[in-house]
Design a protein around this motif. Sequence first.
Motif, PDB file in Angstrom:
ATOM      1  N   VAL A   1       0.844  -1.197   0.000  1.00  0.00           N
ATOM      2  CA  VAL A   1       0.000   0.000   0.000  1.00  0.00           C
ATOM      3  C   VAL A   1       0.883   1.251   0.000  1.00  0.00           C
ATOM      4  N   ARG A   2       2.002   1.230   0.734  1.00  0.00           N
ATOM      5  CA  ARG A   2       2.928   2.354   0.718  1.00  0.00           C
ATOM      6  C   ARG A   2       3.483   2.584  -0.684  1.00  0.00           C
ATOM      7  N   VAL A   3       3.846   1.505  -1.369  1.00  0.00           N
ATOM      8  CA  VAL A   3       4.347   1.615  -2.745  1.00  0.00           C
ATOM      9  C   VAL A   3       3.273   2.251  -3.626  1.00  0.00           C
ATOM     10  N   LEU A   4       2.035   1.794  -3.508  1.00  0.00           N
ATOM     11  CA  LEU A   4       0.942   2.351  -4.306  1.00  0.00           C
ATOM     12  C   LEU A   4       0.677   3.810  -3.955  1.00  0.00           C
ATOM     13  N   ASP A   5       0.773   4.158  -2.686  1.00  0.00           N
ATOM     14  CA  ASP A   5       0.542   5.545  -2.287  1.00  0.00           C
ATOM     15  C   ASP A   5       1.646   6.455  -2.822  1.00  0.00           C
ATOM     16  N   GLU A   6       2.869   5.974  -2.827  1.00  0.00           N
ATOM     17  CA  GLU A   6       3.962   6.756  -3.405  1.00  0.00           C
ATOM     18  C   GLU A   6       3.728   6.963  -4.903  1.00  0.00           C
ATOM     19  N   ALA A   7       3.268   5.922  -5.583  1.00  0.00           N
ATOM     20  CA  ALA A   7       2.961   6.043  -7.010  1.00  0.00           C
ATOM     21  C   ALA A   7       1.804   7.024  -7.231  1.00  0.00           C
ATOM     22  N   ARG A   8       0.806   6.993  -6.346  1.00  0.00           N
ATOM     23  CA  ARG A   8      -0.326   7.928  -6.436  1.00  0.00           C
ATOM     24  C   ARG A   8       0.163   9.364  -6.318  1.00  0.00           C
ATOM     25  N   TYR A   9       1.056   9.595  -5.381  1.00  0.00           N
ATOM     26  CA  TYR A   9       1.602  10.938  -5.197  1.00  0.00           C
ATOM     27  C   TYR A   9       2.330  11.398  -6.460  1.00  0.00           C
ATOM     28  N   GLU A  10       3.160  10.536  -7.035  1.00  0.00           N
ATOM     29  CA  GLU A  10       3.858  10.889  -8.275  1.00  0.00           C
ATOM     30  C   GLU A  10       2.858  11.189  -9.393  1.00  0.00           C
ATOM     31  N   PHE A  11       1.811  10.389  -9.500  1.00  0.00           N
ATOM     32  CA  PHE A  11       0.782  10.586 -10.521  1.00  0.00           C
ATOM     33  C   PHE A  11       0.134  11.958 -10.380  1.00  0.00           C
ATOM     34  N   LEU A  12      -0.291  12.293  -9.183  1.00  0.00           N
ATOM     35  CA  LEU A  12      -0.986  13.558  -8.977  1.00  0.00           C
ATOM     36  C   LEU A  12      -0.062  14.757  -9.100  1.00  0.00           C
TER      37      LEU A  12
ATOM     38  N   ALA B   1       2.327  13.780 -13.315  1.00  0.00           N
ATOM     39  CA  ALA B   1       1.810  13.255 -14.585  1.00  0.00           C
ATOM     40  C   ALA B   1       1.913  14.323 -15.666  1.00  0.00           C
ATOM     41  N   HIS B   2       2.271  13.890 -16.858  1.00  0.00           N
ATOM     42  CA  HIS B   2       2.453  14.823 -17.974  1.00  0.00           C
ATOM     43  C   HIS B   2       1.101  15.308 -18.500  1.00  0.00           C
ATOM     44  N   LEU B   3       0.992  16.605 -18.641  1.00  0.00           N
ATOM     45  CA  LEU B   3      -0.156  17.230 -19.291  1.00  0.00           C
ATOM     46  C   LEU B   3       0.395  18.249 -20.278  1.00  0.00           C
ATOM     47  N   PRO B   4      -0.001  18.160 -21.552  1.00  0.00           N
ATOM     48  CA  PRO B   4       0.508  19.136 -22.523  1.00  0.00           C
ATOM     49  C   PRO B   4      -0.042  20.531 -22.249  1.00  0.00           C
ATOM     50  N   GLY B   5       0.772  21.525 -22.542  1.00  0.00           N
ATOM     51  CA  GLY B   5       0.329  22.908 -22.465  1.00  0.00           C
ATOM     52  C   GLY B   5       0.252  23.510 -21.082  1.00  0.00           C
ATOM     53  N   LEU B   6       0.936  22.914 -20.099  1.00  0.00           N
ATOM     54  CA  LEU B   6       0.904  23.488 -18.753  1.00  0.00           C
ATOM     55  C   LEU B   6       1.728  24.768 -18.707  1.00  0.00           C
ATOM     56  N   PRO B   7       1.353  25.696 -17.833  1.00  0.00           N
ATOM     57  CA  PRO B   7       2.157  26.914 -17.652  1.00  0.00           C
ATOM     58  C   PRO B   7       3.569  26.573 -17.170  1.00  0.00           C
ATOM     59  N   GLU B   8       4.490  27.470 -17.388  1.00  0.00           N
ATOM     60  CA  GLU B   8       5.884  27.293 -16.959  1.00  0.00           C
ATOM     61  C   GLU B   8       5.950  26.921 -15.478  1.00  0.00           C
ATOM     62  N   GLY B   9       6.643  25.842 -15.169  1.00  0.00           N
ATOM     63  CA  GLY B   9       6.833  25.418 -13.787  1.00  0.00           C
ATOM     64  C   GLY B   9       5.697  24.591 -13.209  1.00  0.00           C
ATOM     65  N   ALA B  10       4.601  24.442 -13.933  1.00  0.00           N
ATOM     66  CA  ALA B  10       3.461  23.667 -13.429  1.00  0.00           C
ATOM     67  C   ALA B  10       3.615  22.198 -13.825  1.00  0.00           C
ATOM     68  N   THR B  11       3.307  21.298 -12.917  1.00  0.00           N
ATOM     69  CA  THR B  11       3.356  19.867 -13.206  1.00  0.00           C
ATOM     70  C   THR B  11       2.187  19.165 -12.539  1.00  0.00           C
ATOM     71  N   GLY B  12       1.801  18.043 -13.088  1.00  0.00           N
ATOM     72  CA  GLY B  12       0.862  17.142 -12.446  1.00  0.00           C
ATOM     73  C   GLY B  12      -0.604  17.488 -12.599  1.00  0.00           C
ATOM     74  N   LEU B  13      -1.420  16.509 -12.247  1.00  0.00           N
ATOM     75  CA  LEU B  13      -2.866  16.629 -12.403  1.00  0.00           C
ATOM     76  C   LEU B  13      -3.479  17.669 -11.481  1.00  0.00           C
ATOM     77  N   LEU B  14      -2.817  17.974 -10.380  1.00  0.00           N
ATOM     78  CA  LEU B  14      -3.399  18.918  -9.422  1.00  0.00           C
ATOM     79  C   LEU B  14      -2.707  20.276  -9.453  1.00  0.00           C
ATOM     80  N   HIS B  15      -2.025  20.589 -10.563  1.00  0.00           N
ATOM     81  CA  HIS B  15      -1.330  21.875 -10.659  1.00  0.00           C
ATOM     82  C   HIS B  15      -2.298  23.047 -10.559  1.00  0.00           C
ATOM     83  N   GLY B  16      -3.578  22.836 -10.888  1.00  0.00           N
ATOM     84  CA  GLY B  16      -4.553  23.916 -10.898  1.00  0.00           C
ATOM     85  C   GLY B  16      -5.269  24.145  -9.581  1.00  0.00           C
ATOM     86  N   THR B  17      -4.908  23.406  -8.546  1.00  0.00           N
ATOM     87  CA  THR B  17      -5.554  23.651  -7.252  1.00  0.00           C
ATOM     88  C   THR B  17      -4.879  24.841  -6.576  1.00  0.00           C
TER      89      THR B  17
END
Length: 154
Positions: free
Chosen positions: A28-39, A42-58
């Motif tokens: 579960v720790r391994v999966l949680d670490e992977a979840r953190y990396e994902f959020l 994760a690559h999203l095209p067209g993000l603003p400079e310095g922004a990364t991941g699925l939650l960059h817009g929060t």
Amino acid sequence: MAQTFTTEIQARYRDINLAGHVDNVEAVRVLDEARYEFLRFAHLPGLPEGATGLLHGTPDGVSELVASQTIEYHGEMRFVPYQPFLASLWVTRVGRSSFTVAAELRVEAGGAPAAVWECVNVLWDHAAQSAWAISDAVRADLERYLGEPVSFRS
């Protein structure tokens, strides 16, 4: 299957139990670490400079909290030195203030999943001390990885 995020997570010596395999809690720790990396990465095209991941817009002060987890183990996870576990993750549901991340964890490339997992995440506004309603922009980012739920045994 929708677009997935795949990452490698190295098991640690302390993750191993007396039988020589990765303890179920450490999986579960391994999966949680992977979840953190994902959020966060994760690559999203067209993000603003310095922004990364699925939650960059929060906004600042909003973070994800784990509301629930479901896991099934399908195979033994033996520790192999210098062989990381492979985690593939995607989003299966986006609600008003929560979303669900699914994952398959493999011991080796091309192998069957050793574990399947779903994790409900709530976006939490720490200043308001309440759930944060997912904005249209964050919803759109999460939905880029939207796919089917994992299949659990009946």
